[in-house]
Write a protein that holds these residues in place. Structure first.
Motif, PDB file in Angstrom:
ATOM      1  N   ILE A 105       0.844  -1.199   0.000  1.00 41.15           N
ATOM      2  CA  ILE A 105       0.000   0.000   0.000  1.00 41.15           C
ATOM      3  C   ILE A 105       0.878   1.249   0.000  1.00 41.15           C
ATOM      4  N   GLN A 109       0.093   1.595  -3.501  1.00 46.44           N
ATOM      5  CA  GLN A 109      -1.311   1.904  -3.206  1.00 46.44           C
ATOM      6  C   GLN A 109      -2.247   0.779  -3.677  1.00 46.44           C
ATOM      7  N   ASP A 116      -7.708  -1.239  -5.710  1.00 47.76           N
ATOM      8  CA  ASP A 116      -7.105   0.084  -5.840  1.00 47.76           C
ATOM      9  C   ASP A 116      -8.172   1.127  -5.529  1.00 47.76           C
ATOM     10  N   PHE A 119      -5.402   7.292  -5.597  1.00 42.79           N
ATOM     11  CA  PHE A 119      -4.374   8.029  -4.860  1.00 42.79           C
ATOM     12  C   PHE A 119      -4.344   9.453  -5.393  1.00 42.79           C
ATOM     13  N   ILE A 124       1.512   9.925   1.321  1.00 46.33           N
ATOM     14  CA  ILE A 124       0.961   8.617   1.671  1.00 46.33           C
ATOM     15  C   ILE A 124       0.969   8.394   3.178  1.00 46.33           C
ATOM     16  N   TYR A 146      -7.512   4.550   5.142  1.00 45.15           N
ATOM     17  CA  TYR A 146      -6.954   5.088   3.908  1.00 45.15           C
ATOM     18  C   TYR A 146      -7.760   6.302   3.460  1.00 45.15           C
TER      19      TYR A 146
END
Length: 300
Positions: A105, A109, A116, A119, A124, A146
């Motif tokens: 990740i 990512q 997925d 992003f 990150i 996330y």
């Protein structure tokens, strides 16, 4: 007279011979008894010696068995560290798998099963993770929060080890506006509030199911604030008769995993429903860490 003397002398001689013979017989008998007694004593001594030897032999034969008997618990105790090591190996393996997921990740990512969530090219390290037994089953889960993507893609996931101990399976996923409770309940606020609830934010209530090792939906809640609108989406007027406390707010309780407005209740009834699941449960403070290379490396 001479004849009588001869007869008497002859009788005396016979008597002397008889007495002499009796003495010899008694001596023979005494010798026989003495020999018998000596034989019995020798037999007794011999038997005693044999018994003593036998007892010593039995003692020698019994001693190893006794020693083996005392060694058995020692063998069992020696196995305990091995079992402990196995448990540690399982924990180490679990953390190793979790670390690999977080690395993927962090670098790509990409989530387990190739998912997925996008992003936005920001830092990150804004994302968070925790390795924590959130469901109380005695095993650590991987929790990932996330947020470095569009709002609709924001997500929080809980992973647990799969049966093959090499991969993970998803236990729970929701928008990352969650409250975890110590009785297995989760309150998940919705990502958007497009209803008529005003300051009340709608949410879904989940409950941990030990049989499936997942979280299941027990209900959703939304609200209607009369000050925002006196009619609903269908044009129906605010039901004043249900507003028992007169505060101008009613609550939709949806016990199916789909949105509907069939059940609308006052605050008191809503709280009774909510308390039936949460009661006096306390919120869990999860020890999140930021998704950095250093924090991931510290897992193993």
């Amino acid at each position: 007279m001479d004849m009588n003397k001869k007869i008497m002398l002859t009788g005396v001689l016979w008597m002397l011979l008889f007495m002499l013979w009796g003495c010899q017989a008694n001596k023979s008998e005494d010798k026989r008894v003495l020999k018998s007694t000596q034989a019995r004593e020798e037999t007794t001594v011999t038997t005693g010696i044999e018994n003593s030897v036998q007892t010593e032999n039995e003692t020698e034969e019994t001693t190893p068995n006794s020693t083996e008997g005392t060694e058995e618990p020692m063998h069992t105790e020696a196995a305990l560290p091995e079992n402990k090591g196995n448990q540690e190996n399982v924990t180490d393996n679990r953390r190793s798998v979790y670390a690999d997921i977080l690395k993927n990740i962090y670098s790509n990512q990409v989530f387990p099963d190739g998912r997925d969530y996008g992003f936005d090219d920001t830092d990150i390290a804004k994302n968070k993770f925790a390795i924590y037994d959130i469901d109380g089953d005695g095993k650590e889960e991987l929790i990932i929060q996330y947020i470095t993507t569009i709002t609709a893609g924001n997500i929080e996931l809980i992973y647990d080890m799969a049966s093959d101990s090499k991969t993970v399976r998803e236990e729970f996923s929701e928008f990352p506006a969650l409250k975890f409770y110590d009785n297995g309940m989760v309150e998940a606020e919705w990502s958007h509030n497009q209803g008529r609830g005003g300051e009340f934010w709608p949410y879904t209530l989940y409950q941990y199911d030990r049989e499936t090792d997942t979280y299941v939906t027990v209900g959703m809640v939304d609200a209607w604030d009369k000050s925002l609108s006196e009619t609903d989406f269908n044009g129906d007027a605010f039901p004043e008769e249900k507003d028992l406390n007169g505060d101008g707010i009613l609550y939709y309780i949806m016990q199916e995993a789909s949105y509907d407005q069939k059940t609308i209740v006052d605050m008191e009834e809503y709280k009774e429903w909510r308390d039936s699941y949460l009661g006096k449960a306390e919120q869990i403070n999860i020890p999140y860490k930021y998704l950095t290379h250093t924090n991931i490396s510290g897992i193993r």
